[in-house]
Write an enzyme that holds these catalytic residues in place. Structure first.
Site, PDB file in Angstrom:
ATOM      1  N   TYR A 165       1.825 -16.974 -11.621  1.00  0.00           N
ATOM      2  CA  TYR A 165       0.572 -16.646 -12.316  1.00  0.00           C
ATOM      3  C   TYR A 165       0.018 -17.879 -13.014  1.00  0.00           C
ATOM      4  CZ  TYR A 165      -2.858 -14.116 -15.133  1.00  0.00           C
ATOM      5  OH  TYR A 165      -4.029 -13.668 -15.690  1.00  0.00           O
TER       6      TYR A 165
ATOM      7  N   PHE B  43     -30.929 -21.003  -3.626  1.00  0.00           N
ATOM      8  CA  PHE B  43     -30.156 -20.077  -2.816  1.00  0.00           C
ATOM      9  C   PHE B  43     -30.235 -18.721  -3.509  1.00  0.00           C
ATOM     10  CE2 PHE B  43     -26.039 -18.188  -1.377  1.00  0.00           C
ATOM     11  CZ  PHE B  43     -26.414 -18.037  -0.056  1.00  0.00           C
ATOM     12  N   THR B  44     -30.089 -17.654  -2.763  1.00  0.00           N
ATOM     13  CA  THR B  44     -30.337 -16.310  -3.302  1.00  0.00           C
ATOM     14  C   THR B  44     -29.491 -16.007  -4.527  1.00  0.00           C
ATOM     15  OG1 THR B  44     -28.790 -15.526  -1.623  1.00  0.00           O
ATOM     16  CG2 THR B  44     -31.139 -15.292  -1.131  1.00  0.00           C
TER      17      THR B  44
ATOM     18  N   ASP C  80     -24.443 -28.559  -5.604  1.00  0.00           N
ATOM     19  CA  ASP C  80     -23.838 -27.477  -4.828  1.00  0.00           C
ATOM     20  C   ASP C  80     -23.322 -28.104  -3.550  1.00  0.00           C
ATOM     21  OD1 ASP C  80     -23.215 -25.392  -3.108  1.00  0.00           O
ATOM     22  OD2 ASP C  80     -24.973 -24.192  -3.601  1.00  0.00           O
TER      23      ASP C  80
ATOM     24  N   LYS D 103     -17.137 -22.005   2.810  1.00  0.00           N
ATOM     25  CA  LYS D 103     -17.885 -22.926   3.654  1.00  0.00           C
ATOM     26  C   LYS D 103     -17.198 -24.289   3.716  1.00  0.00           C
ATOM     27  CE  LYS D 103     -22.359 -20.750   2.571  1.00  0.00           C
ATOM     28  NZ  LYS D 103     -22.679 -20.247   3.913  1.00  0.00           N
TER      29      LYS D 103
ATOM     30  N   ARG E  79     -33.589 -14.519   6.995  1.00  0.00           N
ATOM     31  CA  ARG E  79     -33.831 -15.436   5.880  1.00  0.00           C
ATOM     32  C   ARG E  79     -35.346 -15.532   5.705  1.00  0.00           C
ATOM     33  NH1 ARG E  79     -29.210 -16.326   2.888  1.00  0.00           N
ATOM     34  NH2 ARG E  79     -30.208 -14.322   2.550  1.00  0.00           N
TER      35      ARG E  79
ATOM     36  N   PHE F 253     -31.286  -7.778   0.059  1.00  0.00           N
ATOM     37  CA  PHE F 253     -30.996  -8.033   1.472  1.00  0.00           C
ATOM     38  C   PHE F 253     -29.562  -7.669   1.824  1.00  0.00           C
ATOM     39  CE2 PHE F 253     -29.900 -11.914  -0.759  1.00  0.00           C
ATOM     40  CZ  PHE F 253     -28.735 -12.344  -0.154  1.00  0.00           C
TER      41      PHE F 253
END
Length: 482
Positions: A80, A132-133, A223, A266, A389, A455
């Site tokens: 942990y 970005f969303t 990002d 990603k 998109r 979306f």
């Protein structure tokens, strides 16, 4: 990496990996695909994988892991606190991204939540190359707003500009002058701009943004979820960096930023995410939020096994033969589609091939969601799940009026080392057929619309019987073929 030339003259991408584990796919009949669309509210997010042939929805969490990543998962230290697996990840982050302080989070949007909680207050403005969303949702949730500062040519979808993700420095100066630096907690750069076709920015542009940050004392946040592919395209397109290694380019990009965050889904072909920095003050501003929202500081809500895979995946990001596979497939698909007259986002970017559904479906008003309709139609005729998109991925204003998207795109994601070239050719074949019958596609309307990130969960229905008519035409042309 040198180009491969073929004696017979055909040009196509060559894979630098071999397939060792396979997963069976199913291509169900078009009649079942229509039923699946109806059950899922004509939202490709709500399709079941049993009805999907090729899943090109996203590259998030769907990239193929390497044998070395899977092997590393078996040495996980399931503690942990104080896990040795975390120390291996921490070293990988420092070696690859050049940042010594790491806060683990369970995925990229969790990093956005931590950053928004730590630095954004009501009335703040976040300048960025593009949103970005989930980024936008977290900023608005904390009472902030955004300004997108792309060059005007960035939204010319078909062009040959190599870096449409660049920030316009004049617009940035104007933004700071209008709002004042005290209202701007940070400037955000996204590598690469997801919602306008996976378009990269250049190192020279990032240097210009850094100079503005230094001039006004503003933090620069990067990002880095698709930084590997952005770095690869810098190596391909930015003359000053063509002879540099992937490691050199990645380090230069991250060294210019005060704070770097990423989705490991990603960046490193694993699950999880992280926030990293060399500034101890920024680390301490966020540190207490990790146990509150994510988990202890040495696992952050991530499976320890995934942490081991993430560490290996970060090192593999430096392998040009690995990182180039997805962009090379995307380039092949886009260039072949353009040969057939299909409007595409060019130059080819990263993450996926982006179809200009707005131009293809120009007969559909934008408030009838042409990209959403095209995504549904494409699944119907191919069994391939792409992602809308466009305006479905946008939001409404405070009066309930649609904020129309800058572009109406169908994104066909090509996760790393997942699809074969024959599957890509099948996807192209069905796209060509649908393009030739594009006038048959009609609009959609919402039947269920969540207030945030609609979306993902929203449901729509066609305004006419166009899906049934398209199915009849498919059967006429393809007979009993799937």
């Amino acid at each position: 990496m040198s180009d491969i030339k073929f004696h017979l003259g055909e040009a196509f991408p060559l894979e630098f990996h071999k397939v060792r584990v396979v997963q069976k796919l199913h291509l169900v009949p078009i009649e079942r695909r229509l039923d699946a669309l109806k059950e899922g509210g004509f939202n490709t997010f709500k399709l079941q994988t049993t009805d999907v042939f090729l899943d090109m929805l996203t590259d998030s969490g769907t990239n193929a892991m390497s044998d070395n990543q899977i092997a590393a998962m078996f040495q996980a230290d399931d503690a942990y606190a104080g896990s040795q697996s975390f120390l291996r990840l921490q070293k990988a982050v420092e070696d690859v991204l050049g940042k010594k302080y790491l806060l683990p989070v369970h995925q990229g949007r969790a990093a956005e939540n931590i950053i928004a909680n730590a630095f954004i207050k009501p009335g703040d403005v976040i300048p960025m190359n593009y949103h970005f969303t989930t980024t936008l949702a977290h900023i608005q949730d904390k009472g902030g707003s955004i300004e997108e500062l792309l060059h005007d040519h960035a939204l010319q979808l078909a062009s040959d500009h190599p870096f449409k993700g660049n920030m316009d420095i004049d617009k940035l100066e104007d933004c700071i002058a209008r709002h004042g630096k005290d209202k701007i907690p940070f400037i955000r750069m996204e590598a690469s701009t997801n919602l306008i076709g996976g378009q990269p920015f250049s190192i020279s542009n990032l240097m210009d943004v850094r100079r503005i940050c230094d001039k006004y004392g503003i933090m620069l946040v990067l990002d880095a979820s698709l930084i590997g592919e952005n770095a690869y395209l810098i190596k391909q397109r930015e003359e000053a960096w063509k002879e540099n290694s992937m490691a050199d380019i990645l380090k230069m990009m991250t060294n210019l930023a005060d704070l770097v965050y990423f989705s490991a889904r990603k960046l490193s072909s694993s699950r999880g995410g992280g926030i990293c920095t060399n500034r101890k003050d920024l680390y301490h501003n966020m540190e207490a939020l990790i146990p509150l929202y994510e988990g202890f500081l040495t696992y952050g809500g991530i499976s320890i096994r995934e942490i081991e895979a993430m560490a290996v995946g970060l090192y593999e990001t430096l392998d040009e033969t690995m990182i180039s596979q997805s962009p090379s497939f995307i380039k092949y698909f886009v260039e072949e589609a353009v040969k057939h007259g299909i409007p595409m986002v060019t130059p080819p970017g990263v993450l996926g091939a982006h179809v200009n559904a707005g131009e293809i479906s120009s007969h559909i008003p934008q408030d009838q969601y042409p990209a959403g309709a095209f995504a549904a139609a494409y699944f119907l005729v191919s069994g391939i799940r792409g992602m809308e998109r466009g305006t479905v991925s946008s939001v409404r204003d405070e009066n309930g009026k649609e904020i129309l998207a800058d572009a109406e795109l169908l994104r066909l994601a090509m996760p790393r080392r997942v699809f074969t070239l024959s599957q890509v050719k099948y996807a192209l074949d069905r796209l060509v057929w649908l393009y030739e019958h594009r006038e048959m596609i009609g609009g959609l309307k919402f039947t269920y619309e969540p207030p945030v990130l609609r979306f993902f969960m929203g449901e729509l229905e066609p305004l006419t019987d166009w899906p049934e008519r398209l199915m009849v035409k498919f059967r006429k042309d393809f007979g009993k073929s799937l």
